[in-house]
Design a protein around this motif. Structure first.
Motif, PDB file in Angstrom:
ATOM      1  N   LEU A  58       0.828  -1.204   0.000  1.00  0.00           N
ATOM      2  CA  LEU A  58       0.000   0.000   0.000  1.00  0.00           C
ATOM      3  C   LEU A  58       0.863   1.254   0.000  1.00  0.00           C
ATOM      4  O   LEU A  58       0.561   2.223  -0.701  1.00  0.00           O
ATOM      5  N   LEU A  59       1.952   1.231   0.747  1.00  0.00           N
ATOM      6  CA  LEU A  59       2.871   2.374   0.765  1.00  0.00           C
ATOM      7  C   LEU A  59       3.420   2.641  -0.626  1.00  0.00           C
ATOM      8  O   LEU A  59       3.389   3.764  -1.121  1.00  0.00           O
ATOM      9  N   ARG A 112       4.218  13.087   1.716  1.00  0.00           N
ATOM     10  CA  ARG A 112       4.595  13.051   3.132  1.00  0.00           C
ATOM     11  C   ARG A 112       3.458  12.499   3.988  1.00  0.00           C
ATOM     12  O   ARG A 112       3.667  11.656   4.867  1.00  0.00           O
ATOM     13  N   VAL A 113       2.240  12.980   3.726  1.00  0.00           N
ATOM     14  CA  VAL A 113       1.083  12.498   4.486  1.00  0.00           C
ATOM     15  C   VAL A 113       0.869  11.007   4.237  1.00  0.00           C
ATOM     16  O   VAL A 113       0.617  10.238   5.163  1.00  0.00           O
ATOM     17  N   TRP A 114       0.970  10.580   2.981  1.00  0.00           N
ATOM     18  CA  TRP A 114       0.776   9.162   2.653  1.00  0.00           C
ATOM     19  C   TRP A 114       1.812   8.302   3.380  1.00  0.00           C
ATOM     20  O   TRP A 114       1.484   7.256   3.931  1.00  0.00           O
ATOM     21  N   ALA A 115       3.063   8.741   3.376  1.00  0.00           N
ATOM     22  CA  ALA A 115       4.127   7.963   4.014  1.00  0.00           C
ATOM     23  C   ALA A 115       3.934   7.879   5.528  1.00  0.00           C
ATOM     24  O   ALA A 115       4.274   6.870   6.142  1.00  0.00           O
ATOM     25  N   ARG A 116       3.374   8.918   6.130  1.00  0.00           N
ATOM     26  CA  ARG A 116       3.196   8.910   7.572  1.00  0.00           C
ATOM     27  C   ARG A 116       1.947   8.161   8.017  1.00  0.00           C
ATOM     28  O   ARG A 116       1.884   7.677   9.138  1.00  0.00           O
ATOM     29  N   HIS A 119       0.301   3.184   7.632  1.00  0.00           N
ATOM     30  CA  HIS A 119       0.070   2.101   8.601  1.00  0.00           C
ATOM     31  C   HIS A 119      -1.397   2.044   9.003  1.00  0.00           C
ATOM     32  O   HIS A 119      -1.988   0.967   9.064  1.00  0.00           O
ATOM     33  N   GLY A 120      -1.982   3.197   9.284  1.00  0.00           N
ATOM     34  CA  GLY A 120      -3.389   3.234   9.654  1.00  0.00           C
ATOM     35  C   GLY A 120      -4.293   2.860   8.492  1.00  0.00           C
ATOM     36  O   GLY A 120      -5.345   2.247   8.678  1.00  0.00           O
ATOM     37  N   LEU A 121      -3.887   3.225   7.277  1.00  0.00           N
ATOM     38  CA  LEU A 121      -4.691   2.905   6.108  1.00  0.00           C
ATOM     39  C   LEU A 121      -4.725   1.406   5.837  1.00  0.00           C
ATOM     40  O   LEU A 121      -5.683   0.913   5.240  1.00  0.00           O
ATOM     41  N   ARG A 122      -3.690   0.697   6.266  1.00  0.00           N
ATOM     42  CA  ARG A 122      -3.674  -0.759   6.049  1.00  0.00           C
ATOM     43  C   ARG A 122      -4.830  -1.440   6.755  1.00  0.00           C
ATOM     44  O   ARG A 122      -5.301  -2.480   6.322  1.00  0.00           O
ATOM     45  N   PRO A 125     -11.023  -0.414   5.587  1.00  0.00           N
ATOM     46  CA  PRO A 125     -11.718  -1.353   4.697  1.00  0.00           C
ATOM     47  C   PRO A 125     -11.146  -1.287   3.276  1.00  0.00           C
ATOM     48  O   PRO A 125     -10.657  -0.253   2.836  1.00  0.00           O
ATOM     49  N   LEU A 126     -11.243  -2.405   2.582  1.00  0.00           N
ATOM     50  CA  LEU A 126     -10.672  -2.518   1.242  1.00  0.00           C
ATOM     51  C   LEU A 126     -11.216  -1.462   0.290  1.00  0.00           C
ATOM     52  O   LEU A 126     -10.467  -0.875  -0.489  1.00  0.00           O
ATOM     53  N   VAL A 127     -12.498  -1.175   0.368  1.00  0.00           N
ATOM     54  CA  VAL A 127     -13.106  -0.174  -0.523  1.00  0.00           C
ATOM     55  C   VAL A 127     -12.484   1.199  -0.281  1.00  0.00           C
ATOM     56  O   VAL A 127     -12.199   1.935  -1.228  1.00  0.00           O
ATOM     57  N   ARG A 128     -12.247   1.539   0.979  1.00  0.00           N
ATOM     58  CA  ARG A 128     -11.642   2.837   1.290  1.00  0.00           C
ATOM     59  C   ARG A 128     -10.203   2.899   0.781  1.00  0.00           C
ATOM     60  O   ARG A 128      -9.778   3.914   0.235  1.00  0.00           O
ATOM     61  N   ARG A 129      -9.450   1.822   0.964  1.00  0.00           N
ATOM     62  CA  ARG A 129      -8.065   1.805   0.470  1.00  0.00           C
ATOM     63  C   ARG A 129      -8.017   1.995  -1.034  1.00  0.00           C
ATOM     64  O   ARG A 129      -7.219   2.782  -1.548  1.00  0.00           O
TER      65      ARG A 129
END
Length: 152
Positions: A58-59, A112-116, A119-122, A125-129
């Motif tokens: 995901l990262l 920067r926001v994505w990299a930080r 972990h929480g995004l993992r 829910p799959l649809v949100r990711r």
């Protein structure tokens, strides 16, 4: 009667008692630690269990398009600036420069926001990711597409 299980702080202190373990914040050697706090920087310490191979798909899936697009904008700005300054090439009009500069300004904080926060995004829910990844890809492709539509 069974003895009570050791508390996590006792496990941490026992683990670093006879080992050279650096503090994750400042690097201070925690050997002979007496409390679950780094004596050098004062940061609280915890003993954790972690995966041997972190899941970073995901990262990468989010950072790759952002950084590729930012790289495109930055390299193209440098190239066009070089042409204008040293080769007497075509002048850079605001119409060509603005989408590239805005692309850099808008994409790097997103990276920067994505990299930080990945972990929480993992755990999302799959649809949100998938939705967030689609937005990242759309956001990333916008500056090069706007530039190319202006140039052509």
């Amino acid at each position: 009667m069974d003895a009570a299980p050791p508390v996590p702080d006792e496990l941490l202190v026992g683990y670093v008692r006879a080992r050279d373990v650096p503090c994750p914040t400042c690097g201070y050697n925690l050997r002979d630690l007496a409390t679950p706090t780094c004596p050098e920087c004062g940061e609280g310490l915890v003993l954790r269990l972690g995966a041997t191979t972190p899941r970073t798909a995901l990262l990468v899936a989010g950072l790759a398009p952002i950084l590729m697009s930012a790289g495109f904008c930055g390299i193209l700005l440098l190239y066009l600036g070089f042409l204008a300054a040293f080769r007497g090439g075509p002048g850079l009009g605001p119409a060509e420069v603005v989408p590239l500069v805005l692309g850099l300004v808008a994409l790097l904080p997103v990276a920067r926001v994505w990299a930080r926060r990945w972990h929480g995004l993992r755990r999302a829910p799959l649809v949100r990711r998938w939705g967030l990844l689609a937005m990242i890809w759309a956001w990333s492709i916008a500056p090069p597409l706007v530039f190319l539509s202006i140039v052509n």
